[in-house]
Write an enzyme that holds these catalytic residues in place. Structure first.
Site, PDB file in Angstrom:
ATOM      1  N   LYS A   1       0.880  -1.128  -0.049  1.00  0.00           N
ATOM      2  CA  LYS A   1      -0.041  -0.067  -0.057  1.00  0.00           C
ATOM      3  C   LYS A   1       1.008   1.239  -0.041  1.00  0.00           C
ATOM      4  O   LYS A   1       1.893   1.100   0.761  1.00  0.00           O
ATOM      5  CB  LYS A   1      -0.928  -0.029   1.348  1.00  0.00           C
ATOM      6  CG  LYS A   1      -1.791   1.029   1.388  1.00  0.00           C
ATOM      7  CD  LYS A   1      -3.095   0.722   0.806  1.00  0.00           C
ATOM      8  CE  LYS A   1      -3.931   1.866   0.592  1.00  0.00           C
ATOM      9  NZ  LYS A   1      -3.823   2.874  -0.619  1.00  0.00           N
TER      10      LYS A   1
ATOM     11  N   LYS B   1       5.081   2.025   8.471  1.00  0.00           N
ATOM     12  CA  LYS B   1       3.714   2.923   8.704  1.00  0.00           C
ATOM     13  C   LYS B   1       2.510   2.223   9.159  1.00  0.00           C
ATOM     14  O   LYS B   1       1.882   2.147   9.846  1.00  0.00           O
ATOM     15  CB  LYS B   1       3.302   3.751   7.745  1.00  0.00           C
ATOM     16  CG  LYS B   1       2.608   5.079   7.970  1.00  0.00           C
ATOM     17  CD  LYS B   1       2.214   5.917   6.972  1.00  0.00           C
ATOM     18  CE  LYS B   1       3.285   6.571   6.257  1.00  0.00           C
ATOM     19  NZ  LYS B   1       3.271   7.638   5.460  1.00  0.00           N
TER      20      LYS B   1
ATOM     21  N   LYS C   1       5.000   1.999  -2.938  1.00  0.00           N
ATOM     22  CA  LYS C   1       4.974   3.417  -3.381  1.00  0.00           C
ATOM     23  C   LYS C   1       5.354   3.647  -5.096  1.00  0.00           C
ATOM     24  O   LYS C   1       5.986   2.733  -5.604  1.00  0.00           O
ATOM     25  CB  LYS C   1       6.183   4.298  -2.633  1.00  0.00           C
ATOM     26  CG  LYS C   1       5.976   5.600  -2.608  1.00  0.00           C
ATOM     27  CD  LYS C   1       4.914   6.084  -1.430  1.00  0.00           C
ATOM     28  CE  LYS C   1       4.698   7.406  -1.236  1.00  0.00           C
ATOM     29  NZ  LYS C   1       4.160   7.563   0.215  1.00  0.00           N
TER      30      LYS C   1
ATOM     31  N   ASN D   1      -2.214  19.599   0.754  1.00  0.00           N
ATOM     32  CA  ASN D   1      -3.390  18.966   1.368  1.00  0.00           C
ATOM     33  C   ASN D   1      -2.919  18.997   3.034  1.00  0.00           C
ATOM     34  O   ASN D   1      -3.877  19.482   3.943  1.00  0.00           O
ATOM     35  CB  ASN D   1      -3.528  17.646   0.972  1.00  0.00           C
ATOM     36  CG  ASN D   1      -4.639  16.679   1.531  1.00  0.00           C
ATOM     37  OD1 ASN D   1      -4.447  16.602   2.931  1.00  0.00           O
ATOM     38  ND2 ASN D   1      -5.831  16.299   0.918  1.00  0.00           N
TER      39      ASN D   1
HETATM   40  N1  GLU Z   1       0.782   8.906   0.236  1.00  0.00           N
HETATM   41  C1  GLU Z   1       0.257   8.685   1.594  1.00  0.00           C
HETATM   42  C2  GLU Z   1       1.180   8.226   2.545  1.00  0.00           C
HETATM   43  O1  GLU Z   1       2.273   8.805   2.594  1.00  0.00           O
HETATM   44  C3  GLU Z   1      -1.053   8.227   1.727  1.00  0.00           C
HETATM   45  C4  GLU Z   1      -0.799   6.546   1.211  1.00  0.00           C
HETATM   46  C5  GLU Z   1      -2.049   5.664   1.386  1.00  0.00           C
HETATM   47  O2  GLU Z   1      -3.183   6.153   1.359  1.00  0.00           O
HETATM   48  O3  GLU Z   1      -2.018   4.308   0.820  1.00  0.00           O
HETATM   49  O4  GLU Z   1       0.940   7.944   3.896  1.00  0.00           O
END
Ligand code: GLU
Length: 421
Positions: free
Chosen positions: A69, A93, A105, A219
């Site tokens: 994710k 995370k 990513k 954002n």
């Molecule tokens: N780009 C965001 C992050 O770095 C969200 C990633 C997501 O929602 O999968 O956490």
């Protein structure tokens, strides 16, 4: 951004956490490298009829705890090293928040501000055409990141549906509500950080109104300014990539947001509502209680860490503080609420979106907020307790917390598993 060996810097945090846990060295070996990173060149037709190519990547760093994710970034300085590092952070995370995901990513090396809307749509669709076989609701689930948004996610979801011949909303999160997006995803990154600060404020010795500086006004920066401003705290300094403003009396947050929506820098509000000019380089050293880096990596380094006057840093950006700067801040008694916890509200509501898409039943915004608050507070307190117990920083504690979960999952897969390859 263009820092050499960004991943090597990030891995310092893995070693620091491992020193506090009794885990198999095989676990560390597995987490030191990205499982797979695919690079492609996207060719699109420009409005003037010419063709242009852009480098793009998708990294699936580790999928031990579930499908990978993580967002897709459109940035002119993106590199493979940056993508893999961001995917490493996503791995930790998701483990910090106990989401059933690994980390991934993606990025396109492009300045999206130089593209027309039609060119941007063609580029977004080209990304999905190139990576359709890699992504999937049970494999790898993209989302927005720097300079991408719900409109882009909508185009991408549509392109994927055309390729597989059916609606598949759970393949991507951060979509427009009309295409199966979740209520509450828009401000989720900032809101998660907001719940965290509010819950830990007592422990952190923060009482009354805080003076806040925000670096980056996309954002996350806009929403944190709004949320904290509404609670009576004062936003005294804000910068974006082109300039900044300050006001001891408190900046006019609505004016700043309207200015950004009109496509202009916050600096163009100088002279209005008592706003004075502030150069972006000065932001980190602004005299304030709470500093919120909400832009890019490596903003607080050994060069400027000693100038930090805030008592608390809320990392809404990914990787804004280098490991060397961490040490300087720790000796100065600055508490850092680390990215893998502080900005995890975004991926957590992405998870809610994926769950809602799969069950076909949608929650109210109140329900989303409640669920987000529960998880932020639960994991924030667990990390706070580890930090107290082991006398380590919140960052080391967050990595210990995540690494424990990752190690358990890696070991549970067994030694002959596909996941062990
Ligand atoms: N780009 C965001 C992050 O770095 C969200 C990633 C997501 O929602 O999968 O956490």
């Amino acid at each position: 951004m263009q820092e050499d060996n960004l991943l090597d810097h990030a891995l310092v945090r893995l070693d620091e956490a491992a020193a506090h846990l009794n885990i198999d060295p095989d676990v560390i070996e597995k987490l030191k490298y990205a499982r797979e990173t695919t690079k492609v060149r996207l060719m699109i037709r420009m409005d003037d009829g010419s063709r242009k190519s852009f480098l793009a990547w998708r990294c699936r760093y580790d999928d031990t705890r579930g499908p990978t994710k993580g967002g897709i970034r459109f940035h002119p300085e993106s590199t493979i090293d940056e993508v893999e590092t961001l995917a490493f952070w996503m791995t930790f995370k998701c483990a910090v928040m106990n989401l059933p995901y690994g980390g991934g990513k993606g990025a396109v090396q492009v300045d999206p501000r130089k593209l027309s809307k039609a060119e941007l749509e063609r580029l977004s669709r080209a990304y999905i055409q190139a990576f359709a076989r890699i992504i999937g609701p049970d494999r790898d689930i993209p989302a927005p990141d720097v300079y991408t948004n719900s409109m882009i996610m909508g185009w991408m979801a549509d392109e994927y549906a055309q390729i597989v011949g059916q609606a598949e909303p759970a393949v991507i999160t951060g979509k427009p509500i009309a295409l199966g997006g979740s209520l509450g995803r828009g401000d989720a990154t900032a809101r998660g950080g907001y719940y965290l600060v509010r819950d830990l404020a007592e422990n952190l010795g923060l009482r009354g109104s805080m003076r806040i500086a925000v670096q980056g006004f996309g954002n996350a920066g806009q929403h944190i300014a709004k949320l904290l401003g509404a609670d009576g705290h004062k936003i005294i300094a804000v910068t974006d990539s082109e300039g900044g403003v300050k006001s001891e009396a408190g900046l006019d947050v609505d004016l700043l947001i309207a200015t950004k929506n009109a496509g202009k820098s916050v600096a163009s509000t100088v002279g209005k509502s008592g706003h004075e000019f502030l150069s972006p380089a000065e932001l980190v050293g602004v005299d304030c209680d709470l500093l919120v880096p909400a832009a890019l990596e490596n903003m607080i380094t050994v060069e400027n860490a000693a100038s930090v006057k805030a008592k608390l840093i809320l990392e809404l950006a990914n990787g804004p503080v280098t490991p060397e700067a961490d040490r300087v801040l720790a000796t100065q008694g600055v508490t850092v609420l680390p990215d893998i916890l502080a900005n995890a509200g975004g991926v957590t509501v992405s998870y809610f979106e994926w769950v809602q898409n799969r069950q076909g039943y949608y929650w109210s915004v109140e329900e989303i907020h409640q669920r987000l608050q529960t998880i932020m507070e639960r994991e924030g307190r667990a990390i706070w307790d580890i930090a107290q117990d082991k006398n380590v920083t919140m960052r080391v504690a967050a990595y210990i917390h995540a690494l424990g979960r990752l190690a358990e999952a890696i070991e549970a897969h067994g030694t002959q598993s596909f996941f062990d390859s």
